[in-house]
Design a protein around this motif. Structure first.
Motif, PDB file in Angstrom:
ATOM      1  N   LEU A   9      -0.537  -0.743  -4.060  1.00 48.38           N
ATOM      2  CA  LEU A   9      -1.978  -0.555  -3.879  1.00 48.38           C
ATOM      3  C   LEU A   9      -2.248   0.913  -3.627  1.00 48.38           C
ATOM      4  N   CYS A  10      -2.946   1.576  -4.566  1.00 53.25           N
ATOM      5  CA  CYS A  10      -3.254   3.001  -4.453  1.00 53.25           C
ATOM      6  C   CYS A  10      -4.549   3.205  -3.667  1.00 53.25           C
ATOM      7  N   PRO A  11      -4.580   4.204  -2.779  1.00 48.99           N
ATOM      8  CA  PRO A  11      -5.819   4.525  -2.067  1.00 48.99           C
ATOM      9  C   PRO A  11      -6.779   5.302  -2.965  1.00 48.99           C
ATOM     10  N   PRO A  12      -7.998   5.551  -2.505  1.00 49.46           N
ATOM     11  CA  PRO A  12      -8.948   6.337  -3.312  1.00 49.46           C
ATOM     12  C   PRO A  12      -8.573   7.821  -3.352  1.00 49.46           C
ATOM     13  N   ASP A  13      -9.168   8.539  -4.337  1.00 50.95           N
ATOM     14  CA  ASP A  13      -9.152  10.013  -4.406  1.00 50.95           C
ATOM     15  C   ASP A  13      -7.763  10.596  -4.586  1.00 50.95           C
ATOM     16  N   CYS A  14      -6.917   9.958  -5.370  1.00 51.47           N
ATOM     17  CA  CYS A  14      -5.591  10.520  -5.670  1.00 51.47           C
ATOM     18  C   CYS A  14      -5.683  11.330  -6.960  1.00 51.47           C
ATOM     19  N   THR A  15      -6.267  12.503  -6.905  1.00 50.56           N
ATOM     20  CA  THR A  15      -6.537  13.262  -8.133  1.00 50.56           C
ATOM     21  C   THR A  15      -5.760  14.563  -8.245  1.00 50.56           C
ATOM     22  N   GLN A  16      -5.485  15.249  -7.136  1.00 52.01           N
ATOM     23  CA  GLN A  16      -4.800  16.540  -7.190  1.00 52.01           C
ATOM     24  C   GLN A  16      -3.300  16.326  -6.958  1.00 52.01           C
ATOM     25  N   LEU A  17      -2.593  15.816  -7.975  1.00 52.02           N
ATOM     26  CA  LEU A  17      -1.207  15.406  -7.790  1.00 52.02           C
ATOM     27  C   LEU A  17      -0.346  15.855  -8.964  1.00 52.02           C
ATOM     28  N   ARG A  18       0.962  15.855  -8.762  1.00 54.52           N
ATOM     29  CA  ARG A  18       1.900  16.265  -9.805  1.00 54.52           C
ATOM     30  C   ARG A  18       2.323  15.048 -10.626  1.00 54.52           C
ATOM     31  N   VAL A  19       2.060  15.130 -11.924  1.00 57.60           N
ATOM     32  CA  VAL A  19       2.394  14.036 -12.840  1.00 57.60           C
ATOM     33  C   VAL A  19       3.125  14.645 -14.033  1.00 57.60           C
ATOM     34  N   PHE A  20       4.231  14.016 -14.435  1.00 55.69           N
ATOM     35  CA  PHE A  20       5.031  14.524 -15.555  1.00 55.69           C
ATOM     36  C   PHE A  20       5.174  13.428 -16.605  1.00 55.69           C
ATOM     37  N   GLY A  21       4.627  13.689 -17.807  1.00 49.79           N
ATOM     38  CA  GLY A  21       4.775  12.747 -18.913  1.00 49.79           C
ATOM     39  C   GLY A  21       3.482  12.055 -19.272  1.00 49.79           C
ATOM     40  N   MET A  22       3.575  11.111 -20.195  1.00 45.50           N
ATOM     41  CA  MET A  22       2.435  10.310 -20.615  1.00 45.50           C
ATOM     42  C   MET A  22       2.963   8.969 -21.114  1.00 45.50           C
ATOM     43  N   GLY A  23       2.439   7.878 -20.575  1.00 43.20           N
ATOM     44  CA  GLY A  23       2.935   6.553 -20.947  1.00 43.20           C
ATOM     45  C   GLY A  23       4.176   6.193 -20.151  1.00 43.20           C
ATOM     46  N   ILE A  24       5.243   6.967 -20.358  1.00 48.18           N
ATOM     47  CA  ILE A  24       6.444   6.881 -19.528  1.00 48.18           C
ATOM     48  C   ILE A  24       6.476   8.144 -18.678  1.00 48.18           C
ATOM     49  N   TYR A  25       6.595   7.992 -17.362  1.00 51.37           N
ATOM     50  CA  TYR A  25       6.485   9.128 -16.447  1.00 51.37           C
ATOM     51  C   TYR A  25       7.816   9.394 -15.749  1.00 51.37           C
ATOM     52  N   PRO A  81       0.841  -1.198   0.000  1.00 51.29           N
ATOM     53  CA  PRO A  81       0.000   0.000   0.000  1.00 51.29           C
ATOM     54  C   PRO A  81       0.877   1.250   0.000  1.00 51.29           C
ATOM     55  N   ILE A  82       0.529   2.237  -0.786  1.00 52.11           N
ATOM     56  CA  ILE A  82       1.261   3.503  -0.816  1.00 52.11           C
ATOM     57  C   ILE A  82       0.271   4.642  -0.662  1.00 52.11           C
ATOM     58  N   SER A  83       0.771   5.821  -0.447  1.00 47.30           N
ATOM     59  CA  SER A  83      -0.095   6.998  -0.336  1.00 47.30           C
ATOM     60  C   SER A  83      -0.184   7.696  -1.679  1.00 47.30           C
ATOM     61  N   CYS A  84      -1.066   8.689  -1.766  1.00 47.76           N
ATOM     62  CA  CYS A  84      -1.251   9.421  -3.024  1.00 47.76           C
ATOM     63  C   CYS A  84       0.022  10.151  -3.446  1.00 47.76           C
ATOM     64  N   VAL A  85       0.818  10.585  -2.477  1.00 47.76           N
ATOM     65  CA  VAL A  85       1.979  11.402  -2.811  1.00 47.76           C
ATOM     66  C   VAL A  85       3.242  10.568  -3.043  1.00 47.76           C
ATOM     67  N   THR A  86       3.155   9.240  -2.961  1.00 47.50           N
ATOM     68  CA  THR A  86       4.325   8.407  -3.230  1.00 47.50           C
ATOM     69  C   THR A  86       4.769   8.587  -4.678  1.00 47.50           C
ATOM     70  N   ARG A  87       6.039   8.898  -4.840  1.00 43.20           N
ATOM     71  CA  ARG A  87       6.592   9.105  -6.175  1.00 43.20           C
ATOM     72  C   ARG A  87       7.272   7.828  -6.671  1.00 43.20           C
ATOM     73  N   GLY A  88       7.504   7.768  -7.972  1.00 46.07           N
ATOM     74  CA  GLY A  88       8.219   6.626  -8.512  1.00 46.07           C
ATOM     75  C   GLY A  88       9.602   6.492  -7.908  1.00 46.07           C
ATOM     76  N   ALA A  89      10.249   7.640  -7.619  1.00 43.61           N
ATOM     77  CA  ALA A  89      11.588   7.634  -7.035  1.00 43.61           C
ATOM     78  C   ALA A  89      11.597   7.104  -5.610  1.00 43.61           C
ATOM     79  N   ASP A  90      10.423   7.076  -4.938  1.00 43.32           N
ATOM     80  CA  ASP A  90      10.358   6.614  -3.555  1.00 43.32           C
ATOM     81  C   ASP A  90      10.351   5.094  -3.455  1.00 43.32           C
TER      82      ASP A  90
END
Length: 543
Positions: A37-53, A19-28
């Motif tokens: 396992l992502c929790p619900p309501d992870c919508t207001q977050l910083r995402v960079f890229g498409m397909g490959i992030y 289980p991870i939190s909404c703010v867990t980054r790939g680098a973490d």
């Protein structure tokens, strides 16, 4: 700082999920190929890229953007990828991802089918265990995908739009048509469609062409395979020329999924020979910037030559008669071994001669005089002028690119050629450039721009547009000559007190068509379209 999470009992195909939190980054995430396992309501977050992030993106935000989990959360497999340049922005599934010029590491996401499990809100300060046996076992199993699975990830190195024109005429017959479908299916699997990879549409040749599906309809490999399998046999005449016309006018339209800046390809399959004339439609294709490949299967026998309307149809149909755009397969029964070499040709983006035009294939650097004599208000007029030039081009990761340097006695790189990969992004970046104020050292600025923006010689592809309003305090002829010898075409635009002799000495040949002058900054706007036209003439002459 790495985020620490607690392992919760839960299974994904017999493997443990974290289980991870909404703010867990790939680098973490420490492990590769880990299921989270992502929790619900992870919508207001910083995402960079498409397909490959980029690895600084929220894993759960990227998963929602990618469509592998919904707003209610769920499991997803995270696989580490190398760093890359030019992460693209896009809006998908309620998430607006951002563009990023480069990052040192990346990740991709794979949808999972997980058994129900309960998410706990408890966390610990212990990092993901490297040595825990269950976790090791899970990662080891996930690192051994089958060859079939390996071909399902998108091929981000093959950024093309491909329309396949299948031969559905009576010459083929139902049995060979099914073999043709099998060949197209294997070819599509080898191409590996995806959001930023290749897109495939299909048209069937008959008396009248029939669109089976558009470029935008299937961007997942499995969906594309099913769609090809469902293509019905039509029969009729081999009116391939008519099918090429139809493909040009419909398949590549933006509303049907045609992407700006992506090389466009028509792959024509012909069993035997065409019933109509291919030359007019092929000329139209070339003029439209479309690369026509012709795959001949079971070519006409010598005794059949008299039945062909134009014996040179195969040479006239293709983008260029240089051997690269023609491909011959003796029989549908032996076509499988030709899948890989043909797919490699279709993905050779640098050899797509017909789709390379001045609007989607140039690198343009703006060199802007920020000296004290310009003034704040006039500086804004210069930026508006440069934005008008950029607006005429197809700016994208695979299209034209723009960069900008401002100079006084010093030089400042405002943005590089890979920093802003859309027309709007270039416009916004130009409008944000702050006015420097200072002296004028144009020669040093030309050298700085040549060395820091243009890293590869590309005659007819690299352009420098210099705007200045006065006399330079240093030598301009030497740096300008060096830049031109390195494949950079220079346009000079002088305002007010800029000496005409200096402008012409810096400009490329012929001097008169590469030198512009106006007494007042308000007159700059008149030069935008003549410079765009000049760039196209230079490009066409060199290429």
């Amino acid at each position: 700082m790495r985020l620490n999470v607690k392992l919760v009992e839960g299974e994904y195909d017999g493997k443990l999920a974290y289980p991870i939190s909404c703010v867990t980054r790939g680098a973490d995430l420490i492990e590769d190929g880990v299921v989270v396992l992502c929790p619900p309501d992870c919508t207001q977050l910083r995402v960079f890229g498409m397909g490959i992030y980029a690895a600084i993106s929220s894993v759960c935000g990227a998963a929602i953007h990618r469509g592998v989990v919904g707003p209610s959360g769920g499991t997803v497999m995270v696989q580490k990828q190398p760093g890359r340049h030019s992460y693209l922005s896009s809006y998908s599934n309620g998430i607006q991802s951002q563009a990023l010029s480069h990052w040192s590491s990346s990740f991709s996401l794979t949808k999972t089918v997980s058994k129900p499990q309960e998410l706990t809100s408890q966390t610990s300060t212990t990092a993901l265990p490297r040595a825990a046996k269950p976790a090791k076992k899970a990662v080891k199993q996930l690192k051994k995908p089958s060859v079939k699975k390996a071909l399902t990830g998108e091929n981000k190195d093959c950024q093309v739009d491909i329309a396949i024109v299948m031969d559905g005429s009576h010459n083929v017959g139902r049995r060979r048509f099914n073999l043709q479908k099998s060949f197209v299916s294997k070819l599509s699997a080898m191409l590996r469609v995806g959001a930023t990879g290749p897109h495939v549409g299909v048209v069937q040749t008959s008396d009248n062409p029939r669109t089976e599906f558009y470029l935008m309809n299937y961007t997942q490999p499995k969906d594309l395979q099913f769609a090809i399998k469902d293509v019905p046999y039509v029969g009729g005449n081999t009116n391939t020329g008519k099918a090429i016309f139809h493909t040009i006018e419909s398949i590549f339209a933006p509303e049907n999924g045609g992407r700006r800046g992506y090389p466009r390809i028509i792959l024509v399959l012909i069993d035997g020979w065409p019933s109509d004339d291919l030359e007019p439609s092929s000329v139209f294709a070339r003029e439209s910037g479309i690369n026509v490949f012709l795959v001949s299967v079971a070519k006409p026998m010598p005794e059949e030559q008299d039945l062909i309307r134009d014996r040179d149809y195969d040479k006239k149909a293709v983008c260029k008669d240089n051997g690269f755009f023609n491909y011959s397969i003796p029989s549908w029964f032996t076509s499988t071994k030709h899948v890989k070499p043909l797919s490699q040709r279709l993905c050779s983006v640098d050899r797509m001669l017909c789709s390379k035009n001045c609007f989607n294939s140039v690198n343009v650097a703006f060199l802007v005089d920020g000296s004290s004599s310009v003034g704040e208000s006039n500086f804004q007029l210069v930026l508006n002028f440069l934005s008008a030039i950029a607006s005429s081009f197809d700016v994208s990761e695979v299209g034209s690119r723009f960069g900008a340097v401002q100079f006084t006695y010093d030089q400042r790189l405002e943005f590089g050629l890979s920093d802003h990969l859309s027309k709007d992004a270039v416009h916004s970046a130009l409008m944000r450039i702050p006015y420097m104020s200072g002296g004028t050292a144009t020669g040093q600025a030309i050298s700085y721009t040549s060395e820091n923006l243009f890293r590869r010689a590309a005659p007819g592809r690299n352009f420098l547009i210099l705007v200045t309003d006065g006399q330079s305090y240093d030598d301009v002829r030497g740096p300008a000559g060096t830049a031109q010898n390195n494949g950079i075409t220079i346009y000079t635009v002088g305002v007010a007190w800029a000496p005409m002799d200096d402008l012409k000495s810096m400009a490329s040949d012929p001097k008169d068509s590469h030198t512009f002058f106006t007494r007042d900054f308000s007159g700059l706007e008149e030069f935008a379209q003549p410079i765009v036209k000049g760039i196209c003439q230079d490009f066409n002459r060199a290429n």
